[in-house]
Scaffold this motif. Structure first.
Motif, mmCIF file in Angstrom:
data_model
loop_
_atom_site.group_PDB
_atom_site.id
_atom_site.type_symbol
_atom_site.label_atom_id
_atom_site.label_comp_id
_atom_site.label_asym_id
_atom_site.label_seq_id
_atom_site.Cartn_x
_atom_site.Cartn_y
_atom_site.Cartn_z
ATOM 1 N N THR A 257 0.425 -1.386 0.123
ATOM 2 C CA THR A 257 -0.384 -0.056 -0.112
ATOM 3 C C THR A 257 0.936 1.266 0.422
ATOM 4 O O THR A 257 2.071 1.249 0.530
ATOM 5 C CB THR A 257 -0.614 -0.199 1.275
ATOM 6 N N LYS A 258 0.789 2.540 -0.189
ATOM 7 C CA LYS A 258 1.368 3.468 -0.212
ATOM 8 C C LYS A 258 1.461 4.015 1.060
ATOM 9 O O LYS A 258 1.602 4.442 1.725
ATOM 10 C CB LYS A 258 0.326 4.719 -0.928
ATOM 11 N N GLU A 259 0.360 3.947 1.447
ATOM 12 C CA GLU A 259 -0.125 4.582 3.182
ATOM 13 C C GLU A 259 -0.016 3.741 3.475
ATOM 14 O O GLU A 259 0.247 2.115 4.121
ATOM 15 C CB GLU A 259 -1.699 5.277 3.781
ATOM 16 N N LYS A 260 0.781 3.669 5.516
ATOM 17 C CA LYS A 260 0.874 2.805 6.518
ATOM 18 C C LYS A 260 -0.552 2.356 6.898
ATOM 19 O O LYS A 260 -0.892 3.055 7.866
ATOM 20 C CB LYS A 260 1.519 3.503 7.320
ATOM 21 N N ILE A 261 -0.524 1.336 6.694
ATOM 22 C CA ILE A 261 -2.037 1.028 7.323
ATOM 23 C C ILE A 261 -2.241 -0.288 8.136
ATOM 24 O O ILE A 261 -3.171 -0.880 8.616
ATOM 25 C CB ILE A 261 -3.122 1.366 6.192
ATOM 26 N N PHE A 262 -1.387 -1.183 7.485
ATOM 27 C CA PHE A 262 -1.339 -2.474 8.864
ATOM 28 C C PHE A 262 -0.759 -2.212 9.563
ATOM 29 O O PHE A 262 -0.163 -1.837 9.653
ATOM 30 C CB PHE A 262 -1.693 -3.573 8.138
ATOM 31 N N ASP A 263 -1.939 -2.872 10.713
ATOM 32 C CA ASP A 263 -1.081 -3.244 12.445
ATOM 33 C C ASP A 263 -0.253 -4.425 12.232
ATOM 34 O O ASP A 263 -1.052 -5.292 12.155
ATOM 35 C CB ASP A 263 -1.890 -3.390 13.250
ATOM 36 N N LYS A 264 1.616 -4.433 12.013
ATOM 37 C CA LYS A 264 2.316 -5.364 11.522
ATOM 38 C C LYS A 264 2.428 -6.391 13.220
ATOM 39 O O LYS A 264 2.051 -8.041 13.052
ATOM 40 C CB LYS A 264 2.774 -5.740 11.223
ATOM 41 N N THR A 265 1.248 -5.800 14.049
ATOM 42 C CA THR A 265 1.501 -6.823 15.430
ATOM 43 C C THR A 265 0.016 -7.834 15.452
ATOM 44 O O THR A 265 0.792 -8.584 16.413
ATOM 45 C CB THR A 265 1.512 -5.771 16.929
ATOM 46 N N SER A 266 -0.128 -7.342 14.694
ATOM 47 C CA SER A 266 -1.695 -8.575 14.910
ATOM 48 C C SER A 266 -2.129 -8.935 13.785
ATOM 49 O O SER A 266 -2.197 -8.240 12.497
ATOM 50 C CB SER A 266 -2.689 -8.247 15.716
ATOM 51 N N PHE A 267 -2.457 -10.699 14.009
ATOM 52 C CA PHE A 267 -2.749 -10.683 11.856
ATOM 53 C C PHE A 267 -4.048 -11.683 12.334
ATOM 54 O O PHE A 267 -4.762 -11.781 13.471
ATOM 55 C CB PHE A 267 -1.975 -12.194 11.559
ATOM 56 N N THR A 268 -4.880 -11.879 11.772
ATOM 57 C CA THR A 268 -6.424 -12.368 11.415
ATOM 58 C C THR A 268 -6.022 -13.767 11.411
ATOM 59 O O THR A 268 -5.878 -14.167 9.658
ATOM 60 C CB THR A 268 -6.726 -11.213 10.767
ATOM 61 N N LEU A 269 -6.722 -14.460 11.978
ATOM 62 C CA LEU A 269 -6.663 -15.741 11.689
ATOM 63 C C LEU A 269 -7.717 -16.352 10.767
ATOM 64 O O LEU A 269 -8.125 -17.017 10.013
ATOM 65 C CB LEU A 269 -6.692 -16.431 13.124
ATOM 66 N N MET A 270 -9.359 -15.568 11.687
ATOM 67 C CA MET A 270 -10.240 -15.740 10.844
ATOM 68 C C MET A 270 -11.477 -14.463 10.844
ATOM 69 O O MET A 270 -11.197 -13.905 12.241
ATOM 70 C CB MET A 270 -10.677 -17.131 11.474
ATOM 71 N N ASP A 271 -11.863 -14.035 9.827
ATOM 72 C CA ASP A 271 -13.011 -12.876 10.060
ATOM 73 C C ASP A 271 -13.880 -13.663 9.055
ATOM 74 O O ASP A 271 -14.318 -13.435 8.176
ATOM 75 C CB ASP A 271 -12.402 -11.729 9.581
ATOM 76 N N VAL A 272 -15.189 -14.248 9.609
ATOM 77 C CA VAL A 272 -16.037 -15.286 8.722
ATOM 78 C C VAL A 272 -16.995 -14.144 8.310
ATOM 79 O O VAL A 272 -17.278 -13.280 8.744
ATOM 80 C CB VAL A 272 -16.813 -16.500 10.162
ATOM 81 N N ASP A 273 -16.707 -14.611 7.136
ATOM 82 C CA ASP A 273 -17.911 -13.853 6.412
ATOM 83 C C ASP A 273 -18.964 -14.622 5.856
ATOM 84 O O ASP A 273 -19.299 -15.495 5.747
ATOM 85 C CB ASP A 273 -17.438 -14.510 4.811
ATOM 86 N N GLU A 274 -20.475 -13.902 6.938
ATOM 87 C CA GLU A 274 -21.214 -14.383 7.073
ATOM 88 C C GLU A 274 -22.435 -14.516 5.619
ATOM 89 O O GLU A 274 -23.643 -14.562 5.555
ATOM 90 C CB GLU A 274 -22.161 -13.343 8.000
ATOM 91 N N THR A 275 -21.597 -13.837 4.667
ATOM 92 C CA THR A 275 -22.630 -13.095 3.169
ATOM 93 C C THR A 275 -23.087 -14.143 2.556
ATOM 94 O O THR A 275 -23.282 -14.802 1.368
ATOM 95 C CB THR A 275 -22.486 -11.901 2.745
ATOM 96 N N PHE A 276 -21.140 -15.167 2.985
ATOM 97 C CA PHE A 276 -21.413 -16.293 1.916
ATOM 98 C C PHE A 276 -22.208 -17.716 2.380
ATOM 99 O O PHE A 276 -21.618 -17.922 3.156
ATOM 100 C CB PHE A 276 -19.867 -16.463 1.889
#
Ligand SMILES: Cc1cc2nc3c(=O)[nH]c(=O)nc-3n(C[C@H](O)[C@H](O)[C@H](O)COP(=O)(O)OP(=O)(O)OC[C@H]3O[C@@H](n4cnc5c(N)ncnc54)[C@H](O)[C@@H]3O)c2cc1C
Length: 422
Positions: free
Chosen positions: A172-191
């Motif tokens: 990305t052009k901007e600094k937007i991610f928090d590299k101290t934590s990853f996302t194991l699961m962000d469950v998609d309820e729409t799928f």
């Protein structure tokens, strides 16, 4: 005809599992002659391997990134979960291969060969590997991670699920991610075509791998995964397409099925890696299981013993996997509730320990009782505890066994295989 080359061991396939065995053989100071063969040793960056573990876990020293906490989100539960005993590591395929290949090049008892493998065969005293260039190599034992077991019967799987995913590594052009934590699961309820979630590995403030992952029996069209990633980046980080560059893509289809345990391809030929059933059915994670076996097997070989045959997971862990596979295959809304309750009610270290199959029965009960249980009760009626059978496939020779590996037999075998291929 030139005489076939003979080795103590042949490792067929230099991916995760083949290189793992080679690495542990060096660590254990194995003295036998080893051939490691793959169609290509060229550096490849099509994968990142992630695993949880403690500091002593092999290859943590080359981790591209390590995290001590994860974000998890399903239905109404969303939280940042810190690890106590574990870390989550991400190793790049290229770094893993480079480290091991460098060590192997210095090991005088290892030959590295780039050739495409056609098939294997064996009798009671030797195993043979035949290449597409009609070369034959003999060994006391072959370890292969290339072909599914010769008697693999897809119809025997009750729940033929696949973990399929496409990931985009973006800058990305901007600094937007928090590299101290990853996302194991962000469950998609729409799928609704399977249990689906987003997986996000932030490597830097400006760089991350975003993966749309589905547990179902049919892969999607590539553009469907990309569409999901695009809208996730927009909704969660406000990123429009012009705000980032795509630096790398990774795509995978990992089996998550209840296949019979098949440790050997034929006598003297052992199955490794994903084709060998080392992938945990309910999660798709493979890395740690592969290294655990390689280490134990290399120890035996270095002591002059026979190879350790890969063993199936304990009954109770295969049984839990089967129950979860049933829920995943038959009831997506219930699957979301199970993951939500699991991560809401159990410490994440305990979940990792459970998924690594290292928990005691008491700890299993704590985990299971913390989960949304009605779907499991339904699954119990289909697969009653202690009455459910898990199969281990007996060795079946793929071809008529050749009685001895003299030159004539090898020529016959090659001709036969070439005919089959044409
Ligand atoms: C994109 C992706 C990401 C993954 N991420 C993770 C993860 O984060 N954590 C985890 O635990 N698991 C992960 N997995 C699952 C699993 O760990 C990998 O698939 C792993 O590579 C399996 O190891 P393997 O040794 O069985 O096969 P591979 O690593 O695929 O090795 C097989 C080798 O055989 C060679 N080969 C194939 N055919 C022939 C032939 N005919 N002749 C000669 N050589 C041949 C190939 O070149 C290759 O080097 C991932 C899988 C994929 C696809």
């Amino acid at each position: 005809m030139s005489e076939s080359k003979k080795y103590d061991l042949i490792i067929a396939g230099a991916g995760l599992s083949g290189l793992s065995l080679a690495w542990h053989l060096i660590q254990e100071d194995y003295k036998g002659q080893v051939l490691l063969i793959d169609e290509s040793f060229a550096p490849n960056n099509s994968k990142t391997w992630c695993f949880w573990g403690k500091k002593s876990h092999p290859f943590t020293e080359i981790a591209h990134r390590t995290w001590r906490q994860t974000d998890f989100s399903a239905l109404d539960f969303s939280s940042r979960l810190a690890f106590q005993d574990h870390r989550y590591y991400c190793v790049k395929e290229s770094d893993y291969k480079e480290k091991i290949l460098r060590a192997l090049q210095k090991a005088p008892n290892f030959d590295l060969l780039e050739e495409s493998i056609l098939d294997f065969s064996s009798n009671s005293t030797k195993a043979a590997l035949i290449t597409k260039d009609s070369n034959t190599y003999l060994a006391d034992y072959i370890f292969q991670s290339i072909f599914l077991p010769s008697n693999f019967a897809p119809e025997q799987r009750k729940y033929p699920l696949i973990q399929h995913f496409l990931g985009l590594e973006i800058k990305t052009k901007e600094k937007i991610f928090d590299k101290t934590s990853f996302t194991l699961m962000d469950v998609d309820e729409t799928f609704d075509q399977g249990f689906a979630f987003m997986y996000l590995l932030p490597f830097k403030k400006t760089r991350a791998l975003a993966e749309f992952t589905v547990f179902s029996d049919t892969p999607l069209k590539k553009k469907e995964y990309k569409k999901k990633i695009k809208s996730y980046l927009k909704n969660n980080f406000g990123l429009e397409r012009q705000d980032y560059l795509i630096k790398r893509k990774e795509y995978g289809e990992i089996p998550m099925d209840d296949r019979p345990h098949t440790p050997t391809y034929a006598s003297r030929i052992f199955n490794l890696g994903t084709v060998g059933g080392f992938t945990k059915p309910s999660t798709g994670y493979t890395f740690s299981r592969v290294h655990k076996y390689s280490k134990a097997c290399a120890k035996e070989l270095a002591r002059g013993k026979k190879p350790l045959s890969p063993t199936a997971s304990e009954y109770r862990f295969r049984y839990y996997d089967l129950l979860l596979l049933r829920v995943l295959a038959t009831d997506v809304p219930a699957s979301r509730k199970i993951f939500r309750s699991l991560f809401k009610n159990s410490p994440v270290d305990r979940i990792f320990k459970f998924l690594s199959e290292e928990t005691s029965f008491t700890e299993d009960l704590k985990i299971l009782s913390s989960c949304h249980y009605p779907p499991f009760l339904k699954a119990l009626t289909v697969h009653p505890p202690f009455l459910t059978q898990f199969k281990t496939q007996k060795i079946q020779m793929k071809h008529q066994p050749i009685s001895s590996f003299d030159e004539e037999d090898i020529i016959d075998k090659q001709d036969y295989l070439m005919d089959v291929e044409i």
